[in-house]
Design a protein around this motif. Structure first.
Motif, PDB file in Angstrom:
ATOM      1  N   ALA A  88      -5.836  -7.091  -2.758  1.00 51.02           N
ATOM      2  CA  ALA A  88      -4.774  -8.101  -2.761  1.00 51.02           C
ATOM      3  C   ALA A  88      -4.940  -9.003  -3.977  1.00 51.02           C
ATOM      4  O   ALA A  88      -5.980  -9.000  -4.651  1.00 51.02           O
ATOM      5  N   GLU A  89      -3.912  -9.792  -4.241  1.00 55.03           N
ATOM      6  CA  GLU A  89      -3.858 -10.559  -5.482  1.00 55.03           C
ATOM      7  C   GLU A  89      -4.918 -11.649  -5.580  1.00 55.03           C
ATOM      8  O   GLU A  89      -5.208 -12.135  -6.687  1.00 55.03           O
ATOM      9  N   ASP A  90      -5.495 -12.049  -4.458  1.00 53.26           N
ATOM     10  CA  ASP A  90      -6.511 -13.102  -4.517  1.00 53.26           C
ATOM     11  C   ASP A  90      -7.916 -12.546  -4.734  1.00 53.26           C
ATOM     12  O   ASP A  90      -8.899 -13.295  -4.720  1.00 53.26           O
ATOM     13  N   THR A 133       5.925 -14.766 -13.836  1.00 53.04           N
ATOM     14  CA  THR A 133       5.534 -13.726 -12.884  1.00 53.04           C
ATOM     15  C   THR A 133       4.810 -12.629 -13.649  1.00 53.04           C
ATOM     16  O   THR A 133       5.350 -12.082 -14.613  1.00 53.04           O
ATOM     17  N   ARG A 169       2.856 -16.848 -10.601  1.00 54.04           N
ATOM     18  CA  ARG A 169       2.401 -15.926  -9.559  1.00 54.04           C
ATOM     19  C   ARG A 169       2.029 -14.584 -10.179  1.00 54.04           C
ATOM     20  O   ARG A 169       2.499 -14.221 -11.259  1.00 54.04           O
ATOM     21  N   LEU A 215       1.684 -10.457  -8.805  1.00 54.48           N
ATOM     22  CA  LEU A 215       2.050  -9.583  -7.697  1.00 54.48           C
ATOM     23  C   LEU A 215       1.634  -8.146  -8.001  1.00 54.48           C
ATOM     24  O   LEU A 215       1.910  -7.632  -9.086  1.00 54.48           O
ATOM     25  N   ASP A 257      -2.707  -3.495  -2.493  1.00 56.29           N
ATOM     26  CA  ASP A 257      -1.960  -4.040  -1.364  1.00 56.29           C
ATOM     27  C   ASP A 257      -0.749  -4.747  -1.973  1.00 56.29           C
ATOM     28  O   ASP A 257      -0.890  -5.790  -2.612  1.00 56.29           O
ATOM     29  N   SER A 258       0.420  -4.168  -1.804  1.00 54.30           N
ATOM     30  CA  SER A 258       1.642  -4.713  -2.422  1.00 54.30           C
ATOM     31  C   SER A 258       2.491  -5.503  -1.441  1.00 54.30           C
ATOM     32  O   SER A 258       3.692  -5.698  -1.674  1.00 54.30           O
ATOM     33  N   ALA A 259       1.891  -5.980  -0.355  1.00 55.04           N
ATOM     34  CA  ALA A 259       2.663  -6.688   0.668  1.00 55.04           C
ATOM     35  C   ALA A 259       3.325  -7.946   0.113  1.00 55.04           C
ATOM     36  O   ALA A 259       4.448  -8.299   0.493  1.00 55.04           O
ATOM     37  N   ARG A 260       2.646  -8.629  -0.802  1.00 51.99           N
ATOM     38  CA  ARG A 260       3.205  -9.881  -1.326  1.00 51.99           C
ATOM     39  C   ARG A 260       4.460  -9.613  -2.151  1.00 51.99           C
ATOM     40  O   ARG A 260       5.450 -10.350  -2.046  1.00 51.99           O
ATOM     41  N   ALA A 272       7.366  -8.931   0.137  1.00 56.02           N
ATOM     42  CA  ALA A 272       7.890 -10.128   0.788  1.00 56.02           C
ATOM     43  C   ALA A 272       8.618 -11.044  -0.189  1.00 56.02           C
ATOM     44  O   ALA A 272       9.740 -11.507   0.084  1.00 56.02           O
ATOM     45  N   GLU A 273       8.003 -11.307  -1.362  1.00 58.18           N
ATOM     46  CA  GLU A 273       8.574 -12.292  -2.275  1.00 58.18           C
ATOM     47  C   GLU A 273       9.751 -11.748  -3.080  1.00 58.18           C
ATOM     48  O   GLU A 273      10.632 -12.517  -3.483  1.00 58.18           O
TER      49      GLU A 273
END
Length: 339
Positions: A165-167, A199, A268, A270, A313-316, A319-320
């Motif tokens: 994930a991005e974090d 972005t 951000r 992503l 993990d491309s969930a963000r 969603a965004e």
């Protein structure tokens, strides 16, 4: 919206142009047509301005009247040797800094740029004793001995790969990766200084029609395809078990178009991937089957600086950006083989 696309004549760029055109944007392209990427006559693209993002005059001309910049211009690939370091730094770091300075002069406040999954290094692995850990760089002595899996840095047990994930901490391990981290950091500095919106799309392994071929900086799918078209078996490095997230270029282009339509609230990053991990060996076998070519050959060769496993993990982004990948791996590889 009036959008400038740097590097718009390239592999990903031409697909991004198609997606932005379909959304009704007014487009301009700035591309240097660098010779290690572009072969043959210049492409016929509406609004193409041939110029380099390191040239302030070319930038000021290209940015006049623009609302948003999609920044794709970069030197890509892992690199051939240490002599590539100056070009990565100049093309990607200096180029991005010059672009951001010119955007500030022109009053352009929205940026969408291509970053990469390489910023994560090996990312995370799960140790049965210590949980999520960051594997250390793989030693050449281990690679030479055919031991490719990075162990837990604390107990040396085998690790299970995890989605990133991005974090996750950034851990660049080659010149290209360092340049991509720097691009993100420069965009953050620019946004804070100007009130702009930035972005960074961390692209995973992009494949599809128009991939650059027959160049040492090409992606693995293009290298396999070039071998098959010569009648040769694809040569798969290590044991072929390296996990990647292969995402089709049209899905990537759709993510850029969605990011243009939905600007960041500040800064951000992503992930942009298919969400389905596959191995390098999977890609080689899929292309061999699609072309009816010879079976891949696993060579055991390796490149220092390559990572073993990196999947997104491309969930963000889903969603965004209200975005989702739509091209199935089987369909995408079959199309690539036909292209």
């Amino acid at each position: 919206m009036r959008v400038l696309v740097t590097g718009g004549a390239g592999f990903i760029g031409t697909h991004v142009l198609a997606a932005l055109t379909a959304d009704g944007h007014d487009l301009r392209v700035l591309d240097s047509l660098r010779r290690d990427v572009h072969r043959g006559p210049p492409p016929s693209l509406p609004g193409l301005q041939v110029g380099d993002v390191r040239d302030p005059v070319a930038l000021d001309q290209a940015l006049a009247g623009i609302d948003t910049v999609v920044h794709l211009a970069a030197k890509v690939g892992l690199g051939v040797d240490v002599q590539d370091l100056p070009d990565y730094a100049d093309s990607n770091m200096h180029g991005t800094a010059a672009l951001l300075a010119a955007m500030a002069r022109a009053g352009v406040t929205n940026l969408v740029q291509a970053s990469s999954m390489v910023v994560y290094g090996e990312g995370f692995g799960r140790c049965p004793e210590h949980g999520p850990v960051t594997p250390g760089p793989r030693a050449e002595s281990e690679l030479r001995a055919g031991r490719f899996e990075p162990p837990c840095p604390r107990c040396e047990r085998p690790l299970d790969a995890m989605l990133i994930a991005e974090d996750a901490p950034l851990d660049p391990r080659n010149a290209y990766a360092v340049s991509k981290v720097t691009q993100e950091q420069l965009a953050t500095s620019w946004a804070r200084s100007t009130g702009g919106q930035a972005t960074s799309l961390r692209l995973h392994n992009v494949y599809g029609p128009g991939m650059p071929r027959d160049t040492p900086y090409a992606g693995v799918a293009a290298i396999f395809l070039s071998a098959l078209r010569r009648g040769a078996a694809p040569a798969v490095f290590e044991d072929g078990g390296q996990r990647r997230d292969f995402v089709h270029v049209r899905d990537v282009a759709a993510a850029f178009a969605a990011a243009v339509a939905r600007p960041a609230d500040g800064v951000r990053a992503l992930n942009v991937g298919s969400g389905t991990p596959r191995t390098v060996g999977d890609m080689a076998r899929a292309l061999s089957a699609a072309l009816g070519g010879p079976e891949p050959v696993v060579t055991g060769a390796y490149r220092l600086g390559d990572v073993r496993h990196i999947t997104a993990d491309s969930a963000r982004a889903r969603a965004e950006l209200d975005w989702a990948p739509g091209v199935a791996f089987a369909d995408g590889t079959a199309e690539l083989a036909r292209a």
